[in-house]
Scaffold this active site. Structure first.
Site, PDB file in Angstrom:
ATOM      1  N   ASP A   1       0.820  -1.211   0.000  1.00 42.98           N
ATOM      2  CA  ASP A   1       0.000   0.000   0.000  1.00 42.98           C
ATOM      3  C   ASP A   1       0.862   1.273   0.000  1.00 42.98           C
ATOM      4  O   ASP A   1       2.094   1.206  -0.007  1.00 42.98           O
ATOM      5  CB  ASP A   1      -0.942  -0.040   1.205  1.00 42.98           C
TER       6      ASP A   1
ATOM      7  N   TRP B   1      -2.706   3.478  -5.909  1.00 47.27           N
ATOM      8  CA  TRP B   1      -3.951   4.208  -6.191  1.00 47.27           C
ATOM      9  C   TRP B   1      -3.938   4.975  -7.512  1.00 47.27           C
ATOM     10  O   TRP B   1      -4.825   5.775  -7.785  1.00 47.27           O
ATOM     11  CB  TRP B   1      -4.330   5.153  -5.052  1.00 47.27           C
TER      12      TRP B   1
ATOM     13  N   ASP C   1      -9.956   3.598  -3.547  1.00 54.47           N
ATOM     14  CA  ASP C   1     -10.685   2.414  -3.086  1.00 54.47           C
ATOM     15  C   ASP C   1     -12.097   2.326  -3.658  1.00 54.47           C
ATOM     16  O   ASP C   1     -12.809   3.325  -3.781  1.00 54.47           O
ATOM     17  CB  ASP C   1     -10.780   2.419  -1.560  1.00 54.47           C
TER      18      ASP C   1
END
Length: 409
Positions: free
Chosen positions: A157, A191, A212
Site C-alpha cells: 500500500d 492508487w 478504493d
C-alpha cells in the site's frame, strides 16, 4: 613529486577498490512467469477491515474449497491490513500475537495444505493505512520474513509515504523480494496517483489504477481528504489504460464487492465488467456465508473463462446509446466476448446486427467480421446458445445489469 604521485595513485586505487567492492547492483525486476492470467483469490479488507485473525483465515480457506471457488480457479487467500504486531529487537516484523497466536508460518502451511496460496499486506510508508508498522526502512527484513513464512502474494500500500517517490519505493520492495528468493506476486497499491501503469509492468504483476472501491453501483463516497468510488466510477477511470495490461502485468480496478450488499443484478454487472477488462478477481465478501446467488456469480466458469483468457487482452467500450454500453473483448482462437451494460435505472432493449458491424481492435488487431465468419453466439449468464451471427441479436437488459455473450467460430 614522486612521493606525491605515488600517494595520489595509492589513494585513487584505494577509492577504486572501495567503490568496486560496494558496487552492489540490485535486481528491480519482478519475478517472471507469475500472474500470466489475472490473479484470482480472496482478500479480507472489503468485508472485515481490521477485524482479522487466524481463525477467520483458516475458515475462509476451508470455505474456498467447500464453496467450489477453488475448483473455479480462485487461488490466493490474502490477509490485508492489521495482521501486524511489533518488530522484534532486530527489527523483524512479527504478527499480532493475540490475533495470530500460532504464527504466520503455521497459517501459511494450513493454506498451502488446502492447495491454495497465501498472501499478506504491507505498506511502503512508515505505517500502514491502519496504523501498523510499515515497511519503510525494513524492506529487506520484511521480505526475508515473508519468504520464511511461505508468502506467495504481497499487496503493498501507499499510506504514510511522505517524501517517497512511488517508482523508487516499489522498486525497493521488488529488489527485497528478489533478494529473499521466494517468488511472490507483487500487487502495487499506489492508487494510480503516479501512473504506475507506465513503470509498473517490470516492477509488479498488478497495479491499482484508482482509489478504493466500495459497495455501490454508481456512487461516490466523500471522506473529506479522499473518496471511495462506486463500481461504475471505477470502470470509467480505466479509460485509456488497456494498452498497458497483458499476461503478467494487469491493471487493477480494486477488489470485488460482489456479495457485499448490492442487489444481484448489480453484482452480476460488476463481475461481468471486471471479467471484460481482464481485472484481477480478488473477492472481498464473506465466502463462508455467501448466498447461492452470490456463489453462482463468482463461480460461473463461462464468465471466468472470459477473464482468464490466455490472450490477456483487456476489453474496450465500443459504443454508448442511452446509457446502454456495448463492450468487446478479443479472445484466443478468434473468439470474442460481447457485453451489453445497462447503466440506466430502467430496462433497455438491445439489438445488434452482426452483419452490419465490422470491428477491428486497434490494440490486438483482432477482427470481428460476421460477413466473412459465422460465429455461434452463447449467452453465458443464461447458459444457453442463442443462434449465430447470421441473425441480429435482440434482447432486453434489466436496469443496472449486463448481458454477456461469447462468440465462437
Amino acid at each position: 613529486m614522486k612521493v606525491a604521485s605515488l600517494f595520489a595513485l595509492g589513494l585513487l586505487t584505494s577509492f577504486s577498490a572501495f567503490s568496486q567492492g560496494n558496487n552492489y547492483v540490485q535486481n528491480y525486476k519482478k519475478f517472471e512467469n507469475l500472474a500470466m492470467t489475472p490473479p484470482m483469490g480472496w482478500n479480507s479488507w472489503n468485508k472485515f477491515a481490521c477485524n482479522v485473525d487466524e481463525k477467520l483465515i483458516r475458515e475462509v480457506a476451508d470455505a474456498m474449497i467447500s464453496s467450489g471457488m477453488k475448483d473455479a480457479g480462485y487461488t490466493y487467500i490474502n490477509i490485508d491490513d492489521c495482521w501486524h504486531g511489533e518488530r522484534d529487537e532486530k527489527g523483524f516484523i512479527q504478527p499480532d500475537p493475540k490475533r495470530f497466536p500460532s504464527g504466520m508460518k503455521a497459517l501459511a502451511d494450513y493454506v498451502h495444505s488446502k492447495g491454495l496460496k497465501f498472501g499478506v499486506y504491507s505498506d511502503a510508508g512508515s505505517q500502514t493505512c491502519g496504523g501498523r508498522p510499515g515497511s519503510r526502512g525494513y524492506e529487506f527484513q520484511d521480505a526475508m520474513m515473508y519468504a520464511s513464512w511461505g508468502v506467495d502474494y504481497l499487496k503493498y500500500d501507499w499510506c504514510n509515504t511522505e517524501g517517497l517517490k512511488a517508482e523508487g519505493a516499489y522498486k525497493t520492495i521488488t529488489a527485497a523480494l528478489r533478494k529473499a528468493g521466494r517468488p511472490v506476486v507483487l500487487s502495487i497499491c499506489e492508487w494510480g496517483n503516479d501512473k504506475p501503469w507506465e513503470w509498473g509492468p517490470s516492477v509488479g504483476h498488478l497495479w491499482r489504477t484508482t482509489g478504493d472501491i466500495y459497495n455501490c453501483f454508481d456512487c461516490i463516497e466523500d471522506h473529506g481528504t479522499w473518496k471511495s468510488w462506486g463500481v461504475m466510477q471505477i470502470l470509467d477511470k480505466q479509460d485509456g489504460l488497456r494498452k498497458y495490461a497483458g499476461p503478467g502485468h494487469w491493471n487493477d480496478p480494486d477488489m470485488l464487492e460482489v456479495g457485499n450488499g448490492m442487489p444481484i443484478n448489480e453484482d452480476r454487472a460488476h463481475f461481468t465488467m471486471w471479467s471484460m477488462i481482464a481485472a484481477p478477481l480478488i473477492t472481498g465478501n464473506d465466502i463462508r456465508k455467501m448466498s447461492k446467488e452470490t456463489a453462482s456469480i463468482l463461480t460461473n466458469k463461462e464468465v471466468l473463462a472470459v477473464n482468464q483468457d490466455k490472450l490477456g487482452v483487456q476489453g474496450f467500450k465500443h459504443s454508448v446509446k442511452d446509457s446502454l454500453e456495448t463492450w468487446l473483448k478479443p479472445m484466443a482462437d478468434g473468439r470474442w466476448a460481447v457485453t451489453f451494460l445497462n447503466r440506466s435505472k430502467r430496462t433497455q432493449a438491445v439489438s445488434f446486427d452482426w452483419q452490419a458491424t465490422s470491428i477491428v481492435d486497434d490494440l490486438s488487431k483482432a477482427e470481428l467480421n460476421a460477413k466473412t465468419t459465422t460465429y455461434k453466439v452463447r449467452n453465458v449468464w443464461a447458459k444457453k446458445d442463442v443462434g449465430t451471427t447470421k441473425k441480429a441479436f435482440s434482447s432486453t437488459v434489466p436496469a443496472h445489469d449486463a448481458v454477456l455473450l461469447v462468440l465462437n467460430k
